[in-house]
Design a protein around this motif. Structure first.
Motif, short mmCIF file in Angstrom:
data_model
loop_
_atom_site.label_atom_id
_atom_site.label_comp_id
_atom_site.label_asym_id
_atom_site.label_seq_id
_atom_site.Cartn_x
_atom_site.Cartn_y
_atom_site.Cartn_z
N THR A 115 0.83 -1.21 0.00
CA THR A 115 0.00 0.00 0.00
C THR A 115 0.86 1.25 0.00
OG1 THR A 115 -1.74 -1.18 1.19
CG2 THR A 115 -1.81 1.22 1.25
N LEU A 116 1.89 1.27 0.83
CA LEU A 116 2.79 2.42 0.85
C LEU A 116 3.53 2.57 -0.48
CD1 LEU A 116 2.05 2.41 3.84
CD2 LEU A 116 4.46 2.78 4.38
N ALA A 117 3.85 1.44 -1.10
CA ALA A 117 4.51 1.50 -2.41
C ALA A 117 3.60 2.15 -3.46
CB ALA A 117 4.89 0.09 -2.86
N ILE A 167 -19.48 5.26 17.45
CA ILE A 167 -20.03 6.43 16.77
C ILE A 167 -21.45 6.17 16.28
CG2 ILE A 167 -19.77 7.91 14.72
CD1 ILE A 167 -16.69 7.51 15.12
N GLY A 168 -21.73 4.92 15.90
CA GLY A 168 -23.06 4.56 15.43
C GLY A 168 -23.24 4.66 13.93
N GLU A 169 -22.16 4.84 13.20
CA GLU A 169 -22.21 4.83 11.73
C GLU A 169 -20.84 4.43 11.19
OE1 GLU A 169 -22.28 8.81 9.82
OE2 GLU A 169 -22.60 9.58 11.84
N ASN A 170 -20.84 3.91 9.98
CA ASN A 170 -19.60 3.37 9.41
C ASN A 170 -18.81 4.46 8.68
OD1 ASN A 170 -20.47 0.96 10.43
ND2 ASN A 170 -20.93 0.02 8.46
N VAL A 171 -18.17 5.31 9.47
CA VAL A 171 -17.40 6.40 8.88
C VAL A 171 -15.98 5.97 8.52
CG1 VAL A 171 -18.73 8.16 10.09
CG2 VAL A 171 -16.64 7.28 11.14
N ILE A 172 -15.52 4.88 9.12
CA ILE A 172 -14.15 4.40 8.88
C ILE A 172 -14.21 3.23 7.92
CG2 ILE A 172 -12.09 3.39 9.94
CD1 ILE A 172 -13.07 4.75 12.59
N PRO A 173 -13.60 3.34 6.74
CA PRO A 173 -13.61 2.21 5.78
C PRO A 173 -12.87 1.01 6.35
CG PRO A 173 -12.91 4.26 4.72
CD PRO A 173 -12.90 4.51 6.21
N GLU A 174 -13.41 -0.18 6.10
CA GLU A 174 -12.78 -1.42 6.57
C GLU A 174 -12.68 -2.40 5.40
OE1 GLU A 174 -15.58 -3.54 9.33
OE2 GLU A 174 -16.79 -1.76 8.98
N PHE A 175 -11.53 -3.00 5.27
CA PHE A 175 -11.28 -3.95 4.19
C PHE A 175 -10.81 -5.26 4.83
CE2 PHE A 175 -10.77 0.25 2.30
CZ PHE A 175 -11.64 0.15 1.22
N LEU A 176 -11.67 -6.26 4.75
CA LEU A 176 -11.45 -7.51 5.46
C LEU A 176 -11.17 -8.66 4.50
CD1 LEU A 176 -14.51 -7.17 7.87
CD2 LEU A 176 -12.24 -6.15 8.12
N GLN A 177 -10.29 -9.56 4.93
CA GLN A 177 -9.97 -10.77 4.20
C GLN A 177 -9.60 -10.48 2.74
OE1 GLN A 177 -9.31 -12.58 7.01
NE2 GLN A 177 -9.77 -14.33 5.71
N GLU A 178 -10.39 -10.98 1.76
CA GLU A 178 -10.06 -10.82 0.35
C GLU A 178 -10.01 -9.35 -0.08
OE1 GLU A 178 -12.55 -12.59 1.52
OE2 GLU A 178 -12.07 -14.70 1.11
N ALA A 179 -10.77 -8.50 0.63
CA ALA A 179 -10.80 -7.07 0.29
C ALA A 179 -9.59 -6.32 0.82
CB ALA A 179 -12.08 -6.43 0.82
N CYS A 180 -8.80 -6.97 1.67
CA CYS A 180 -7.62 -6.34 2.25
C CYS A 180 -6.48 -6.37 1.24
CB CYS A 180 -7.24 -7.06 3.54
SG CYS A 180 -5.75 -6.43 4.33
N THR A 181 -6.49 -5.42 0.31
CA THR A 181 -5.50 -5.34 -0.75
C THR A 181 -4.99 -3.91 -0.89
OG1 THR A 181 -7.11 -4.82 -2.49
CG2 THR A 181 -6.71 -7.17 -2.04
N ALA A 182 -3.81 -3.78 -1.46
CA ALA A 182 -3.26 -2.45 -1.70
C ALA A 182 -4.13 -1.65 -2.65
CB ALA A 182 -1.84 -2.59 -2.25
N ASP A 183 -4.77 -2.34 -3.62
CA ASP A 183 -5.66 -1.65 -4.55
C ASP A 183 -6.79 -0.93 -3.82
OD1 ASP A 183 -4.24 -2.40 -6.76
OD2 ASP A 183 -5.48 -4.15 -7.21
N PRO A 240 -6.10 4.10 -2.34
CA PRO A 240 -6.90 5.30 -2.67
C PRO A 240 -7.50 5.98 -1.45
CG PRO A 240 -7.44 3.46 -4.12
CD PRO A 240 -6.59 2.91 -3.04
N VAL A 241 -7.92 5.19 -0.46
CA VAL A 241 -8.48 5.80 0.75
C VAL A 241 -7.41 6.55 1.52
CG1 VAL A 241 -9.71 5.37 2.90
CG2 VAL A 241 -10.23 3.99 0.89
N LEU A 242 -6.22 5.96 1.62
CA LEU A 242 -5.13 6.64 2.32
C LEU A 242 -4.75 7.94 1.63
CD1 LEU A 242 -2.46 4.11 3.64
CD2 LEU A 242 -3.82 5.76 4.92
N LEU A 250 -7.10 10.47 2.80
CA LEU A 250 -6.88 10.85 4.19
C LEU A 250 -5.65 11.73 4.37
CD1 LEU A 250 -7.63 7.43 5.95
CD2 LEU A 250 -9.18 9.37 5.64
N LEU A 251 -4.63 11.52 3.56
CA LEU A 251 -3.42 12.32 3.66
C LEU A 251 -3.63 13.72 3.10
CD1 LEU A 251 -0.76 9.62 2.69
CD2 LEU A 251 -0.99 10.76 4.92
N GLY A 252 -4.65 13.87 2.25
CA GLY A 252 -5.02 15.19 1.74
C GLY A 252 -6.16 15.78 2.52
#
Length: 395
Positions: free
Chosen positions: A222-224, A325-341, A345-347, A350-352
């Motif tokens: 992801t950093l790459a 918080i009571g709402e899904n404001v933080i994106p979560e990527f689990l198992q197969e979805a946990c990829t740099a792709d 983009p989300v990071l 967040l950096l901007g």
């Protein structure tokens, strides 16, 4: 000033059982307040770690004996675990305490509580840290009603969950993190660094060796991706001394080797400077949210564990901060979805100053009100309920 017992007052006996470091910290803080309230008129016994030992508890056994990781290892050590449960129950019943406080670690402490209640129903039992009945195995709440007198919840939605599931009375006493806000929030100079370029990016692959092994490669990828987009940032990876060697080996081939810091004070200093975070799901998400650090989260487990969790977990999010918080404001990527792709983009957002960042910052601003316990600290609120639950006299 330390309280002194009234002349002729009976010595109060309090048993506590905590088998993990986090529970030991809670137990130590609780014991400190109870000692302030009862002075020399209290005796502590049970199971705990270094913190509880400093507050006057002689543990029945070192809690490190229960540092067993993995299903196969647990099976191999099962006779030992059952023996420790039996010995703990025997000691508690023999002590005839005015109250038993079990702290987290439900696989061990709930078994102790059930057996203590079966042998002596007159011993009141307080469960500090509500089991996650709101996430999985909800039937546990109703079962606990038979042997637990009061549950102390760390999360504000837990009392309603226990009421809905017909569990024992549950009171929100507050999360220990709200007692640590001063070490989480930046001062003026740290806020200036948080807002400056290049931004500081926290990388948090986990606090267990298995978690680091599962996340370190995809976090590096992801950093790459971010570097390939010519995004400038400084990466900081907080870890613990016992994981430092594994972490350094894991990041050796990253295109950008992060600054690695160990120790709690260095970690908190990094939180206060950070603009964004890439984090493994867990309590750290609430820590980051209270620090005001927007994040993207990821989590991978073994295939067997994933198969089981998909069938038993019943929550809208596995991210603790989202649940509070009571709402899904933080994106979560689990198992197969946990990829740099997916993560990169989300990071970048967040950096901007993207919309994902803005939504999280707004939500985090509401956390203090959501998690407030008023003027009393979590330890004081917990102590109040323990004292109120204690039986009034000896048999």
């Amino acid at each position: 000033m330390t309280a002194r017992p009234l002349a002729g007052a009976a010595m109060r006996r309090i048993c506590l059982v905590a088998t993990e470091e986090s529970g030991d910290r809670l137990g130590a803080s609780l014991m400190k307040v109870l000692r302030q309230r009862l002075g020399d008129g209290v005796e502590f016994s049970g199971v705990g770690g270094c913190g509880m030992t400093r507050e006057g508890l002689a543990s029945l056994f070192p809690i490190e004996e229960l540092s067993i990781v993995g299903f196969a290892a647990v099976l191999k050590q099962l006779p030992k675990i059952l023996g420790l449960i039996r010995g703990t129950v025997d000691a508690i019943v023999a002590a005839q305490p005015d109250v038993l406080v079990i702290i987290d670690s439900p696989d061990f402490t709930q078994r102790v509580a059930k057996r203590v209640h079966a042998r002596d129903p007159e011993i009141p039992i307080v469960n500090y840290v509500a089991p996650t009945v709101w996430a999985w195995r909800p039937g546990r709440a109703g079962a606990m009603r038979g042997y637990v007198d009061h549950v102390l919840g760390l999360l504000p939605f837990e009392p309603e969950a226990f009421r809905r599931l017909n569990g024992p009375p549950c009171t929100y006493v507050g999360h220990p993190l709200i007692e640590q806000l001063a070490s989480l929030r930046p001062n003026a100079a740290e806020q200036a660094r948080r807002d400056a370029d290049p931004p500081v990016l926290l990388v948090l692959p986990g606090s267990r060796r298995s978690e680091v092994a599962r996340h370190i490669a995809v976090f590096g990828e992801t950093l790459a991706r971010l570097r390939a987009q010519n995004l400038a940032f400084e990466a900081v990876l907080p870890t613990t001394p016992h994981l430092e060697a594994a972490v350094r080996a894991g990041v050796a081939n990253w295109p950008l080797v992060p600054e690695i810091v160990t120790g709690e004070s260095e970690k908190r200093a990094a939180f206060r400077r950070a603009r964004a975070a890439l984090a493994k799901s867990g309590t750290v998400t609430l820590e980051l949210a209270l620090s005001g650090v927007p994040m993207v989260t990821a989590y991978r487990v073994g295939e067997i564990e994933a198969f089981i969790l998909r069938r038993v977990v019943n929550v809208q999010s596995v991210i603790l901060a989202n649940l509070v918080i009571g709402e899904n404001v933080i994106p979560e990527f689990l198992q197969e979805a946990c990829t740099a792709d997916n993560l990169a983009p989300v990071l970048a957002d967040l950096l901007g100053d993207g919309p994902i960042r803005a939504r999280q910052v707004e939500a985090f601003d509401r956390l203090d009100a959501i998690m407030s316990t008023g003027a009393a600290s979590p330890s004081v609120r917990a102590a109040d309920i323990v004292l109120a639950t204690m039986r009034s006299g000896r048999r």
